[in-house]
Design an enzyme around this catalytic site. Structure first.
Site, PDB file in Angstrom:
ATOM      1  N   GLY A 298       0.826  -1.193   0.000  1.00 24.63           N
ATOM      2  CA  GLY A 298       0.000   0.000   0.000  1.00 24.63           C
ATOM      3  C   GLY A 298       0.864   1.249   0.000  1.00 24.63           C
ATOM      4  O   GLY A 298       2.032   1.213   0.395  1.00 24.63           O
ATOM      5  N   CYS A 299       0.292   2.355  -0.441  1.00 23.48           N
ATOM      6  CA  CYS A 299       1.085   3.582  -0.558  1.00 23.48           C
ATOM      7  C   CYS A 299       1.562   4.075   0.805  1.00 23.48           C
ATOM      8  O   CYS A 299       2.748   4.342   1.006  1.00 23.48           O
ATOM      9  CB  CYS A 299       0.293   4.656  -1.283  1.00 23.48           C
TER      10      CYS A 299
END
Length: 308
Positions: free
Chosen positions: A114-115
Site C-alpha cells: 500500500g502507498c
C-alpha cells in the site's frame, strides 16, 4: 520476443500510470480489451491466461475474482496492486528493497505494498531488524496524501469542491494498510494510523514520531539515520539522506516520480525524533512499485521505465 502483459483494471488511475511507464518499451506487449469486453468474465479469463504477466488494478473482491479466473498450471505470473493479498500466504510482498530483489524476481504471485505502508515499512523495517527500535512499542503514524490515491470518486470530489482543505478519514481506525504495516515490520502492536488527504493530485508524506527518551533501548537519532543510509545504500529508488532546509514541501505541481526519500529529524538533545518518508502515492506507492517488481520478474533492469 516481447513478454505479454494484461492490466486488469487498466482504465483506473493505477492502471493508466502503469501503462504510461510501459509505453514504448519493446520488451513488453500489452494485451488489451475494448470497453465492451473489459468487464466480461470470459474475455478477462482468456486475457489473464494468455498473458505472461497479469497486473491487477482492481478493488479487492475483483482482484480475488481475477486470480480465481487463472487456470491451475497457467504460466501467468501476477502482480496485485490491491489490498487483497498483501498478508496472504503464498504471495510475495512486492518491496524488493525489504524482501530481497531475487525473492521478487523469482515470484509467481506478488502483492504490491500500500502507498502509506510503503513509507512506514521503509522507515521502520531496517531499524527494527537492527535492534535500534523496540518491536513492542505502540507506534503512531501520521500521513497525508494527494487525492489521486482515493480513486475516481475522490478525485472528482476534490476537483469539484475547491473548498476542501484537508480530509481526515479512517477515524474509526482499522485502515486497510495497518495489517501489512504490523506484519511486514514485525511489530507486537498494530500502529495507530492517522491518514489524511490534501488538495494536491499526487504526493505523500508519512511520519512516525519517536519519543526516544521514553522508549526502552531506542538508539540515538544519528544511529537511526546511519542505519537507514546503510540499508538503502545500493537502492536506485529509495534514498536516505539529510534535509538541509528547515521545511519539507509537497507542491501541487509535483511531477510524477518513482523515488522515495527518507529522513530522520531530531531535537538537539536527541530526546525526540521524527522519521519521515516522502514519496509519490502513484509512483513508489503504487504504479512505480508494480513496474519495479515487473522488471525484476521479467529479468530486466530494475529501474527500466521508472522516473527517478
Amino acid at each position: 520476443m516481447a513478454q505479454t502483459i494484461f492490466i486488469d483494471g487498466a482504465a483506473g488511475t493505477t492502471g493508466l500510470e502503469i501503462a504510461d511507464r510501459l509505453a514504448g518499451r519493446p520488451e513488453f506487449a500489452l494485451i488489451t480489451l475494448d470497453d465492451a469486453r473489459r468487464k466480461d468474465a470470459a474475455a478477462r479469463r482468456e486475457a489473464l491466461n494468455e498473458a505472461d504477466f497479469a497486473i491487477l488494478c482492481l478493488p479487492d473482491a475483483a482482484a480475488r475474482e481475477a486470480v480465481a479466473l487463472i487456470d491451475e498450471g497457467s504460466k501467468t505470473r501476477v502482480i496485485d496492486a490491491s489490498t487483497a493479498h498483501r498478508v496472504a500466504s503464498g504471495w510475495i510482498f512486492g518491496f524488493p528493497e525489504v524482501v530481497g530483489r531475487q525473492v521478487v524476481a523469482g515470484a509467481a504471485r506478488v502483492s504490491n505494498p500500500g502507498c502509506y505502508s510503503t513509507g512506514f515499512i521503509a522507515l521502520m523495517t531496517p531499524l527494527i531488524r537492527a535492534g535500534l527500535l523496540p518491536e513492542d512499542w505502540p507506534y503512531t503514524v501520521n500521513a497525508v496524501s494527494g487525492y489521486s490515491g482515493g480513486g475516481k470518486a475522490l478525485i472528482e470530489r476534490f476537483e469539484e469542491d475547491a473548498d476542501i482543505a484537508w480530509r481526515g478519514y479512517a477515524l474509526a481506525l482499522g485502515h486497510k494498510h495497518v495489517p501489512e504495516m504490523q506484519k511486514k515490520v514485525g511489530l507486537v502492536h498494530p500502529p495507530v494510523f492517522s491518514p489524511a488527504v490534501i488538495p494536491a493530485h499526487r504526493g505523500m508524506v508519512v511520519e512516525v514520531p519517536l519519543p526516544l527518551e521514553a522508549m526502552r533501548a531506542a538508539a540515538e537519532p544519528a544511529a537511526l539515520r546511519a542505519e537507514l543510509a546503510r540499508f538503502y545504500a545500493d537502492s536506485p529508488v529509495v534514498f536516505a539522506g539529510e534535509c538541509e532546509d528547515s521545511e519539507l514541501l509537497l507542491r501541487r505541481s509535483r511531477e510524477p516520480s518513482d523515488r522515495m526519500e527518507l529522513f530522520v529529524f531530531a531535537d538537539a538533545e536527541g530526546q525526540q525524533a521524527r522519521l519521515v518518508a516522502v514519496l509519490d502515492n502513484l509512483g513508489k506507492g503504487a504504479s512505480g512499485a508494480a513496474v519495479q517488481s515487473l522488471n525484476l520478474m521479467a529479468g530486466l533492469p530494475e529501474t527500466a521505465g521508472l522516473r527517478l
